[in-house]
Structure formats: structure tokens, C-alpha cells
Design an enzyme around this catalytic site. Structure first.
Site, PDB file in Angstrom:
ATOM      1  N   VAL A  14      44.007  46.159  53.572  1.00  0.00           N
ATOM      2  CA  VAL A  14      44.780  47.384  52.848  1.00  0.00           C
ATOM      3  C   VAL A  14      44.058  48.728  53.439  1.00  0.00           C
ATOM      4  CG1 VAL A  14      45.807  48.312  50.967  1.00  0.00           C
ATOM      5  CG2 VAL A  14      46.078  45.936  51.211  1.00  0.00           C
ATOM      6  N   ARG A  39      27.508  45.687  52.686  1.00  0.00           N
ATOM      7  CA  ARG A  39      27.621  44.931  53.860  1.00  0.00           C
ATOM      8  C   ARG A  39      28.348  45.973  55.002  1.00  0.00           C
ATOM      9  NH1 ARG A  39      30.660  41.873  50.400  1.00  0.00           N
ATOM     10  NH2 ARG A  39      32.876  41.551  51.039  1.00  0.00           N
ATOM     11  N   SER A  40      29.179  46.811  54.382  1.00  0.00           N
ATOM     12  CA  SER A  40      30.062  47.310  55.384  1.00  0.00           C
ATOM     13  C   SER A  40      29.489  48.776  55.666  1.00  0.00           C
ATOM     14  CB  SER A  40      31.494  47.547  54.915  1.00  0.00           C
ATOM     15  OG  SER A  40      31.987  46.228  54.974  1.00  0.00           O
ATOM     16  N   CYS A 129      52.682  43.703  45.232  1.00  0.00           N
ATOM     17  CA  CYS A 129      53.463  43.702  46.519  1.00  0.00           C
ATOM     18  C   CYS A 129      54.759  42.999  46.294  1.00  0.00           C
ATOM     19  CB  CYS A 129      52.726  43.064  47.535  1.00  0.00           C
ATOM     20  SG  CYS A 129      52.134  41.535  47.324  1.00  0.00           S
ATOM     21  N   GLN A 156      55.354  34.228  50.179  1.00  0.00           N
ATOM     22  CA  GLN A 156      54.432  35.143  50.640  1.00  0.00           C
ATOM     23  C   GLN A 156      53.265  34.721  51.785  1.00  0.00           C
ATOM     24  OE1 GLN A 156      54.635  36.244  45.769  1.00  0.00           O
ATOM     25  NE2 GLN A 156      52.660  36.931  47.035  1.00  0.00           N
ATOM     26  N   SER A 159      48.221  37.326  54.506  1.00  0.00           N
ATOM     27  CA  SER A 159      47.566  38.563  54.207  1.00  0.00           C
ATOM     28  C   SER A 159      47.622  39.149  52.841  1.00  0.00           C
ATOM     29  CB  SER A 159      48.300  39.564  55.485  1.00  0.00           C
ATOM     30  OG  SER A 159      49.716  39.606  54.871  1.00  0.00           O
ATOM     31  N   LYS A 214      53.185  38.723  36.689  1.00  0.00           N
ATOM     32  CA  LYS A 214      53.102  40.356  37.136  1.00  0.00           C
ATOM     33  C   LYS A 214      54.660  40.604  37.297  1.00  0.00           C
ATOM     34  CE  LYS A 214      48.714  39.789  39.534  1.00  0.00           C
ATOM     35  NZ  LYS A 214      48.040  39.698  40.618  1.00  0.00           N
ATOM     36  N   ARG A 236      52.969  30.544  48.446  1.00  0.00           N
ATOM     37  CA  ARG A 236      52.429  30.970  49.836  1.00  0.00           C
ATOM     38  C   ARG A 236      52.735  30.161  50.904  1.00  0.00           C
ATOM     39  NH1 ARG A 236      49.837  35.515  49.641  1.00  0.00           N
ATOM     40  NH2 ARG A 236      48.440  34.850  47.927  1.00  0.00           N
ATOM     41  N   HIS A 243      56.370  39.520  53.249  1.00  0.00           N
ATOM     42  CA  HIS A 243      56.871  38.533  52.148  1.00  0.00           C
ATOM     43  C   HIS A 243      58.047  38.570  52.009  1.00  0.00           C
ATOM     44  CE1 HIS A 243      52.665  38.438  50.981  1.00  0.00           C
ATOM     45  NE2 HIS A 243      52.628  39.115  49.760  1.00  0.00           N
ATOM     46  N   ASN A 316      54.323  43.303  53.423  1.00  0.00           N
ATOM     47  CA  ASN A 316      53.287  43.216  52.040  1.00  0.00           C
ATOM     48  C   ASN A 316      52.088  44.171  52.228  1.00  0.00           C
ATOM     49  OD1 ASN A 316      52.636  40.847  53.777  1.00  0.00           O
ATOM     50  ND2 ASN A 316      50.907  40.969  52.651  1.00  0.00           N
TER      51      ASN A 316
END
Length: 338
Positions: A14, A39-40, A129, A156, A159, A214, A236, A243, A316
Site C-alpha cells: 500500500v 530494515r528498510s 477494503c 479476496q 495482496s 468489520k 481468500r 476483491h 483492493n
């Protein structure tokens, strides 16, 4: 006038989509700050031809000077850092579930409840989403005749579970194609290749998953309708992006499929693709990369009277996350709230 914008979780699926959408929609960015985990740190990402280094979020002590912060780094990071950004003067638009049901935090889809952004106190929540695309499709119908019940089954893509789930599907399919034993599931509850999994997030005491709950709770909050009933089954599927949802609704007033089709054709953010005889209906691989919500197979429901059924598909990562958040930022600009 441009804004100083921060992206928290910049290297995730995202986070990278935030960069694309901000650039594509030409959002007025004067300065851009990228944050992620240690780490990034030092990774360079491109925005409008400029290379920008990612900073380690936990090494920054002050966020003053930032106008808008787009968060997609998970609930725990949002709970810890969103209030810090807000107290330093930023408006936070958070993509996690951390603030969605907080009564002090607006939960916003611009096509559904744009005026709610005016109630913000420094943090605005981006909905789940699946709820986003469902309500973009249903709000015009809700406004026309009312809706009392929603039954939805979602299909869904991986990702939605992040970059690791994408790689997991890729690795399982690759192994199968090479005649090798498929690796075990690590990031999803079961093996996803050539399979469907009727579990997204953990199960709650009532037997529904958190993802399914949700869809009920967020719908009630955004429609300001505590009486509307929503029964969701979230699944999933082995698709990378997009989605899909099969939705049936019980209406409060009569509305034919033809009338619904005409209402949705005029609705902001909706594209109607509905000619079954020509095999014209939305599918995930054709909506990936798009910002609209696609609706097809609009029919009179055979269980609810009066009622409608429809098939709803959206990307999504874009409309279900990044694009919706940037659209909220556009509302802040439009209403001069930042």
C-alpha cells in the site's frame, strides 16, 4: 499551495501504491517524507522522477512541519505513532484497523460520507477494503430507497494480506508447475494455490472472523445507521489483485434492476459492466490498477422481497486502500481542513 506529506509504511504494497496514486492524481505535494522500519532504512523510492530515501520511523523524534501523514504500517504502529504525528500538527489518514471504530475518529469513504472528515481531531480512518467497495456500490441504492439487510460473500485476493502472501502464492504455483512439492503455508491459514480459504483474520466469539465483523461495524458507522443488518462471509482466493463480492440486499422500497442500473451509472466512482448475454461483467484481472468500483449482474434477489443482487469488484490495493486515502487527503484540501 502544496503540502508536506509523509508516508508511513512506504515500502509495503500500500505504501508504494500511495506514491503512484499521489503522482497520478497530481496531489499538491511540496515535500515528501518516507518512513518504514529499520530494515528498510536507506531504500530509495521514486516520486515524480525524484529519488527519496526511506527513514527509520523509530529514529525520528519529531514530526513537526508535516501536514498530512498517510499510514499503512499495521495497527500497532498506528496506535503508537499516529497520535505523535497528530500532536505535532499533521492530519493522519490511517489504513489500519486501529482507529476505525473509535467514536472520536471519522471513518470515511469520499463517495459515501465525505462530510464526516470535517469532524476529525487529527486522525481519520480508512475503512476495510471490502467495506469500501461494498458501500461505494450500495450507497446510491441506500439513498434511493433504503436498505435494511445486506448479505455478502467476498472473494479476496492475496495482496490484501500483504507482500509475503503474494510471494507465498507465487512460490506455491511455481512449485506445482515444476512438479515439486508445494511449500507449506506460512502467511495464510492454509495453502492458497488452487484453493479457497474461508478465513480472513481471526475468529471471534460469535464464530465470525474479525474481517466479517468489520463489514458490519464499519457499515453501521459510515451510514450512521445502527439498525442495518450485515452478514458477511469473507474468503481468500488465489488471485493476486482485486476483491470480488456477491451481494444481496433487502430494500425498504421497491426498485427494479433496471432502475438500480440507471442509478449506479450516474453514481460517482462506479462503473456498471452488466450485459451477461455478452459475458460482460466485472472480473478481478480486468479491474486491477483501476480506482473505480465495478458493478455487474444486477438482478432481482430471489430471497429478499423487495431486494437486489449484484456482483462488485475493485482493486483492493488502490480503491480499497491507497486511492481512498488520497481521496480523503483531497477532501482535506477541498474543505481547507489542513
Amino acid at each position: 499551495m502544496g503540502y508536506r506529506v509523509a508516508i508511513v509504511g512506504a515500502t509495503g504494497e500500500v505504501g508504494r501504491a500511495f506514491l503512484k496514486v499521489l503522482e497520478e492524481r497530481n496531489f499538491p505535494v511540496d515535500e515528501l517524507y518516507l518512513f518504514a522500519s529499520e530494515r528498510s532504512e536507506g531504500i530509495e523510492l521514486t516520486f515524480k522522477g525524484e529519488r527519496i530515501k526511506v527513514q527509520a520511523l523509530n529514529k525520528v523524534s519529531s514530526f513537526s512541519g508535516i501536514d498530512i501523514a498517510l499510514f499503512s504500517a499495521g495497527s500497532s504502529i498506528s496506535k503508537e505513532y499516529a497520535p505523535k504525528f497528530a500532536s505535532d500538527g499533521a492530519v493522519v489518514i490511517d489504513n489500519s484497523s486501529a482507529w476505525r471504530l473509535d467514536p472520536e475518529v471519522p471513518l470515511v469513504v469520499p463517495e459515501v460520507n465525505p462530510e464526516d472528515v470535517k469532524e476529525h481531531k487529527g486522525i481519520i480512518a480508512n475503512p476495510n477494503c471490502s467495506t469500501i467497495q461494498m458501500l461505494v456500490a450500495l450507497k446510491p441504492i441506500y439513498d434511493a430507497v433504503g436498505i435494511s439487510h445486506i448479505v455478502v460473500s467476498t472473494y479476496q485476493s492475496v495482496s490484501g494480506a500483504g507482500a509475503k502472501a503474494i510471494r507465498e502464492l507465487e512460490e506455491q504455483v511455481k512449485a506445482w508447475c515444476e512438479g515439486k512439492e508445494m511449500p507449506e503455508a506460512k502467511n495464510l491459514p492454509k495453502r492458497i494455490a488452487f484453493n479457497v480459504i474461508p478465513q480472513i483474520d481471526v475468529f471471534t466469539e460469535n464464530g465470525y472472523t474479525k474481517e466479517e465483523m468489520k463489514m458490519l461495524n464499519e457499515t453501521r458507522k459510515m451510514l450512521h445507521d445502527p439498525e442495518i443488518r450485515v452478514s458477511a462471509t469473507c474468503v481468500r482466493v488465489p488471485v493476486f489483485y482485486g476483491h470480488s463480492e456477491a451481494i444481496s440486499v433487502k430494500l425498504k422500497g421497491e426498485l427494479s434492476p433496471e432502475e438500480a442500473r440507471e442509478i449506479l451509472k450516474k453514481a460517482k466512482g462506479v462503473v456498471v459492466v452488466d450485459d451477461p448475454e455478452e459475458r460482460a461483467y466485472p472480473i478481478a484481472i480486468e479491474v486491477a490498477g483501476r480506482d473505480e468500483v465495478f458493478v455487474g449482474r444486477i438482478t432481482r434477489d430471489l430471497a429478499f422481497e423487495p431486494g437486489l443482487s449484484m456482483w462488485v469488484v475493485a482493486d483492493n490495493i488502490r480503491k480499497g486502500a491507497a486511492t481512498n486515502a488520497v481521496q480523503i487527503a483531497e477532501l482535506l484540501h477541498q474543505y481547507a481542513l489542513v
